[in-house]
Design a protein around this motif. Structure first.
Motif, PDB file in Angstrom:
ATOM      1  N   CYS A   7      30.569 122.128  60.268  1.00 33.53           N
ATOM      2  CA  CYS A   7      31.905 122.204  59.656  1.00 33.53           C
ATOM      3  C   CYS A   7      32.661 123.378  60.252  1.00 33.53           C
ATOM      4  O   CYS A   7      32.079 124.275  60.863  1.00 33.53           O
ATOM      5  CB  CYS A   7      31.820 122.323  58.133  1.00 33.53           C
ATOM      6  N   HIS A   8      33.954 123.355  60.078  1.00 38.40           N
ATOM      7  CA  HIS A   8      34.849 124.386  60.600  1.00 38.40           C
ATOM      8  C   HIS A   8      35.818 124.751  59.487  1.00 38.40           C
ATOM      9  O   HIS A   8      36.119 123.932  58.606  1.00 38.40           O
ATOM     10  CB  HIS A   8      35.606 123.840  61.821  1.00 38.40           C
ATOM     11  N   LYS A   9      36.302 125.977  59.507  1.00 39.78           N
ATOM     12  CA  LYS A   9      37.243 126.400  58.459  1.00 39.78           C
ATOM     13  C   LYS A   9      38.475 125.505  58.418  1.00 39.78           C
ATOM     14  O   LYS A   9      39.116 125.368  57.378  1.00 39.78           O
ATOM     15  CB  LYS A   9      37.642 127.864  58.664  1.00 39.78           C
ATOM     16  N   GLY A  10      38.804 124.895  59.572  1.00 37.56           N
ATOM     17  CA  GLY A  10      39.928 123.961  59.596  1.00 37.56           C
ATOM     18  C   GLY A  10      39.643 122.677  58.844  1.00 37.56           C
ATOM     19  O   GLY A  10      40.555 121.889  58.594  1.00 37.56           O
ATOM     20  N   ASN A  11      38.365 122.432  58.450  1.00 33.02           N
ATOM     21  CA  ASN A  11      38.013 121.239  57.691  1.00 33.02           C
ATOM     22  C   ASN A  11      38.218 121.412  56.188  1.00 33.02           C
ATOM     23  O   ASN A  11      38.032 120.471  55.424  1.00 33.02           O
ATOM     24  CB  ASN A  11      36.544 120.860  57.937  1.00 33.02           C
ATOM     25  N   VAL A  12      38.563 122.627  55.767  1.00 32.92           N
ATOM     26  CA  VAL A  12      38.826 122.897  54.351  1.00 32.92           C
ATOM     27  C   VAL A  12      40.323 122.756  54.104  1.00 32.92           C
ATOM     28  O   VAL A  12      41.118 123.426  54.765  1.00 32.92           O
ATOM     29  CB  VAL A  12      38.358 124.311  53.959  1.00 32.92           C
ATOM     30  N   PRO A  13      40.746 121.881  53.186  1.00 30.46           N
ATOM     31  CA  PRO A  13      42.184 121.706  52.924  1.00 30.46           C
ATOM     32  C   PRO A  13      42.851 123.019  52.544  1.00 30.46           C
ATOM     33  O   PRO A  13      42.226 123.900  51.947  1.00 30.46           O
ATOM     34  CB  PRO A  13      42.201 120.708  51.747  1.00 30.46           C
TER      35      PRO A  13
END
Length: 373
Positions: A264-270
């Motif tokens: 996962c990547h921080k960009g995957n968190v809304p």
């Protein structure tokens, strides 16, 4: 007479201010490997024709870059560049739905001062860090994503940004542009601030691992060995649950009870939500073609949402949350014991919990603490 590039960029006359828009075909290598040349060339040609049809007269198509295209907009045309990015993505999406093309594009936009290099016959190329930023934002963006640097957003007239879906949803001008995010791009000493443009009902984040070199004139977002391109989501996909481990920089891992691990990547968190070490999250699985699949659109348990009743059978109620469904998550189950009967269209707020469906043999989204509005 041969052009002298050094003399060109040394001249004060070559300095210009404007906006660069870059679009690149996602997963082009895979298509070339799986499709005969006549097939993928046809797809490319149709896609680029669609892009050209949706670039306004204010945009100057600078060059094609194998799998991508670069467009220059003059000073004070930042709004045109953003709307052009939206128009092209909308047109490409429709063409894909109509099975005219199979390809999808990522988009990067950046504004500022850079240098114009004459190529002859009234043609020009453009060089400079702003140009590199547009390329690398494009490389960092997932398929269908539009990443726009902070300078472009500040200079643009956001009240004139429009999309078909946004107009249908009566989206406010500020809702077209996501909150400021930052990313480390190759060749930039400091984190680069950017915004994701919300041109559709879905939100698209950062690719898990852009490659070094390859398409886009070799200007990638971060050095890596392979390029993985997860596909975008659609409404009501299977929502899986796992436990988030920890962030190491912008990357992390999610592990399910069965022991399956996801990147996962921080960009995957809304936007607006935080995920901390040890927290349980619902997510959408995305294959990447690498060892680990992607945990996309991670939503932590305990987060608050608003939902609308779409189905009710006594105590068994199902809610649709626009914030969750546009990320690909399923409808939310609610066990309702109150004497007041809920009916279709009733709205309320709730905290996201986890239930278990014996029929599906897996965890599902559940509403807890539901309060009617």
């Amino acid at each position: 007479m041969k052009m002298n590039i050094y003399e060109a960029i040394s001249s004060t006359d070559s300095e210009v201010e404007g906006t660069i828009l870059v679009m690149d075909i996602a997963d082009s290598t895979k298509m070339k490997e799986e499709t005969e040349e006549v097939g993928w060339l046809g797809n490319y040609a149709k896609a680029f024709d669609i892009i050209l049809q949706n670039i306004p007269e204010s945009g100057e198509v600078v060059k094609y870059l194998g799998d991508g295209i670069m467009v220059f907009f003059r000073e004070d045309e930042q709004t045109d560049a953003i709307n052009a990015a939206i128009r092209t993505q909308e047109a490409l999406e429709k063409a894909k739905e109509d099975k005219i093309i199979k390809v999808v594009f990522s988009t990067g936009v950046a504004s500022g001062k850079f240098w114009r290099v004459p190529l002859g016959n009234d043609r020009f190329d453009y060089l400079g860090q702003v140009v590199d930023k547009a390329f690398r934002l494009c490389s960092a963006a997932m398929p269908k994503a539009i990443f726009v640097d902070a300078d472009t957003v500040v200079a643009a007239n956001v009240t004139k940004v429009r999309s078909t879906v946004g107009s249908a949803l009566r989206r406010k001008p500020a809702e077209y542009v996501g909150k400021t995010a930052s990313i480390q791009l190759k060749g930039f000493a400091k984190l680069v601030e950017y915004h994701s443009v919300h041109w559709t009902g879905e939100q698209f984040g950062v690719k898990p691992s852009p490659s070094e070199g390859g398409a886009l004139d070799g200007r990638s977002a971060l050095p890596a060995k392979a390029r993985s391109l997860p596909q975008s989501t659609s409404d009501h996909e299977i929502s899986l649950i796992g436990k988030f481990t920890e962030w190491r920089g912008n990357s992390g891992r999610v592990r399910t009870e069965s022991g399956n691990e996801y990147f996962c990547h921080k960009g995957n968190v809304p936007e607006g939500l935080n995920v901390e070490a040890g927290q349980e999250v619902f997510f959408i699985e995305r294959p990447t073609g690498r060892e680990l699949p992607m945990a996309e659109h991670m939503v932590p348990l305990g987060a608050s949402f608003e939902g609308e009743v779409v189905d009710a059978h006594g105590k068994n109620v199902f809610l649709r949350s626009a914030a969750l469904s546009t990320l690909g998550h399923e409808n939310v189950y609610l066990f309702w014991e109150d004497e007041i009967i809920l009916k279709h269209g009733d709205r309320g707020t709730f905290y996201l919990g986890k239930g278990f469906s014996k029929q599906k043999n897996r965890y599902t989204l559940r509403a807890e603490g539901f309060e009617r509005l």
